[in-house]
Design a protein around this motif. Structure first.
Motif, PDB file in Angstrom:
ATOM      1  N   THR A  21     -27.045 -41.540 -94.776  1.00 14.45           N
ATOM      2  CA  THR A  21     -25.978 -41.503 -95.785  1.00 14.45           C
ATOM      3  C   THR A  21     -24.673 -41.134 -95.102  1.00 14.45           C
ATOM      4  O   THR A  21     -24.617 -40.132 -94.373  1.00 14.45           O
ATOM      5  CB  THR A  21     -26.300 -40.486 -96.890  1.00 14.45           C
ATOM      6  OG1 THR A  21     -27.541 -40.835 -97.500  1.00 14.45           O
ATOM      7  CG2 THR A  21     -25.207 -40.492 -97.955  1.00 14.45           C
ATOM      8  N   SER A  42     -20.128 -41.346 -95.584  1.00 13.87           N
ATOM      9  CA  SER A  42     -19.007 -41.551 -96.494  1.00 13.87           C
ATOM     10  C   SER A  42     -18.235 -42.791 -96.076  1.00 13.87           C
ATOM     11  O   SER A  42     -18.158 -43.126 -94.887  1.00 13.87           O
ATOM     12  CB  SER A  42     -18.078 -40.342 -96.489  1.00 13.87           C
ATOM     13  OG  SER A  42     -18.754 -39.201 -96.963  1.00 13.87           O
ATOM     14  N   TRP A  77     -18.273 -49.506 -98.546  1.00 12.91           N
ATOM     15  CA  TRP A  77     -19.371 -49.332 -99.508  1.00 12.91           C
ATOM     16  C   TRP A  77     -20.288 -50.549 -99.524  1.00 12.91           C
ATOM     17  O   TRP A  77     -21.494 -50.429 -99.762  1.00 12.91           O
ATOM     18  CB  TRP A  77     -18.835 -49.057-100.918  1.00 12.91           C
ATOM     19  CG  TRP A  77     -18.051 -50.194-101.504  1.00 12.91           C
ATOM     20  CD1 TRP A  77     -16.706 -50.370-101.467  1.00 12.91           C
ATOM     21  CD2 TRP A  77     -18.580 -51.333-102.207  1.00 12.91           C
ATOM     22  NE1 TRP A  77     -16.350 -51.542-102.093  1.00 12.91           N
ATOM     23  CE2 TRP A  77     -17.479 -52.143-102.560  1.00 12.91           C
ATOM     24  CE3 TRP A  77     -19.862 -51.737-102.577  1.00 12.91           C
ATOM     25  CZ2 TRP A  77     -17.619 -53.343-103.265  1.00 12.91           C
ATOM     26  CZ3 TRP A  77     -20.016 -52.926-103.277  1.00 12.91           C
ATOM     27  CH2 TRP A  77     -18.901 -53.721-103.605  1.00 12.91           C
ATOM     28  N   SER A  83     -23.785 -50.903 -97.625  1.00 16.62           N
ATOM     29  CA  SER A  83     -25.032 -50.305 -98.096  1.00 16.62           C
ATOM     30  C   SER A  83     -26.119 -51.368 -98.158  1.00 16.62           C
ATOM     31  O   SER A  83     -25.978 -52.382 -98.854  1.00 16.62           O
ATOM     32  CB  SER A  83     -24.847 -49.681 -99.488  1.00 16.62           C
ATOM     33  OG  SER A  83     -23.936 -48.609 -99.439  1.00 16.62           O
ATOM     34  N   LYS A 120     -21.382 -43.631 -99.345  1.00 20.60           N
ATOM     35  CA  LYS A 120     -20.826 -42.945-100.513  1.00 20.60           C
ATOM     36  C   LYS A 120     -19.338 -43.243-100.623  1.00 20.60           C
ATOM     37  O   LYS A 120     -18.634 -43.246 -99.631  1.00 20.60           O
ATOM     38  CB  LYS A 120     -21.033 -41.439-100.397  1.00 20.60           C
ATOM     39  CG  LYS A 120     -22.479 -41.001-100.365  1.00 20.60           C
ATOM     40  CD  LYS A 120     -22.601 -39.489-100.413  1.00 20.60           C
ATOM     41  CE  LYS A 120     -21.906 -38.869 -99.221  1.00 20.60           C
ATOM     42  NZ  LYS A 120     -22.077 -37.389 -99.192  1.00 20.60           N
TER      43      LYS A 120
END
Lengths: 113, 114
Positions: free
Chosen positions: A12, A14, A83, A86, A112
């Protein structure tokens, strides 16, 4: 024996951060190395591949990977993730002696906002 | 880019029945592959196919499995009879060349054997 290890099942980060997805391989012979990405409900898409030459290979969407023979590694990197990155990322190895690809377990990347 | 299609996306059958998984490869490709991924495990090579013949197969390619591509239509994987352990996602791929040829993958067919 041929195998690929992706030690991180889930990563994960940012949005805007840098990324490294780890991959180590075992292959008896000259390896051909790949990174594939799989978005939901889609097939695997090739991001980049290494056959020979410059150990740093550039792929689509700003991804790159570095082949380090001494470490049997082929880590995937990106300077700044979005994003839309992902997805599940698969490292894989093949060779010129046969036509089968050996895959790692995959790493789920979550970016994220 | 080039796309490989797989039909159906999901198939549920009873143990012992026959099932055929269909793959529509990239139109000018010559080599075809099936891979199997059991939930939570690695994707593993099953078989590759060229010029009407199986070129290589792994130990996962049991006697109950067969592949064909009649008259250049769908590349199919048939399992007869099915067993519970055949439940998995099956990915089809195709490539233009052998060896370093890039393999293009379909989205997979999820097979559930009850």
């Amino acid at each position: 024996a041929q195998s690929v290890t992706q030690p991180d099942a889930r990563v994960t980060v940012s949005e805007g951060a840098s990324l490294q997805l780890r991959c180590k391989y075992s292959y008896s012979g000259t390896p051909y190395l790949f990174w594939y990405v799989q978005y939901p409900r889609q097939g695997l898409q090739l991001l980049l591949k290494y056959y020979s030459g410059d150990p740093v290979v550039q792929g689509v969407n700003g991804f790159e990977a570095e082949f380090i023979k001494s470490n049997s590694s082929f880590h995937l990197r990106k300077a700044s993730v979005h994003w839309s990155d992902s997805a599940v990322y698969f490292c894989a190895v093949s060779g010129n002696s046969n036509n089968r690809i050996f895959f790692g377990d995959g790493t789920q990347l979550v970016v994220k906002p | 880019g080039p796309k490989v299609l797989q039909i159906p996306s999901h198939q549920i059958i009873d143990m012992g029945q026959m099932v055929t998984l269909n793959c529509d490869p990239v139109s000018n490709h010559l080599y075809f592959y099936w891979y199997k991924q059991i939930l939570g495990q690695q994707m593993e090579f099953l078989v590759n196919f060229y010029n009407g013949k199986v070129m290589e197969k792994s130990k996962l390619f049991k006697d109950q499995f067969s592949v064909e591509r009649p008259d250049g239509s769908y590349f199919t994987l048939k399992i007869q009879p099915t067993a519970l352990e055949d439940s998995a996602v099956y990915f089809c791929a195709s490539s233009l060349d052998w060896g370093v040829g890039e393999q293009y993958f379909g989205p997979g067919t999820r097979l559930t054997v009850l």
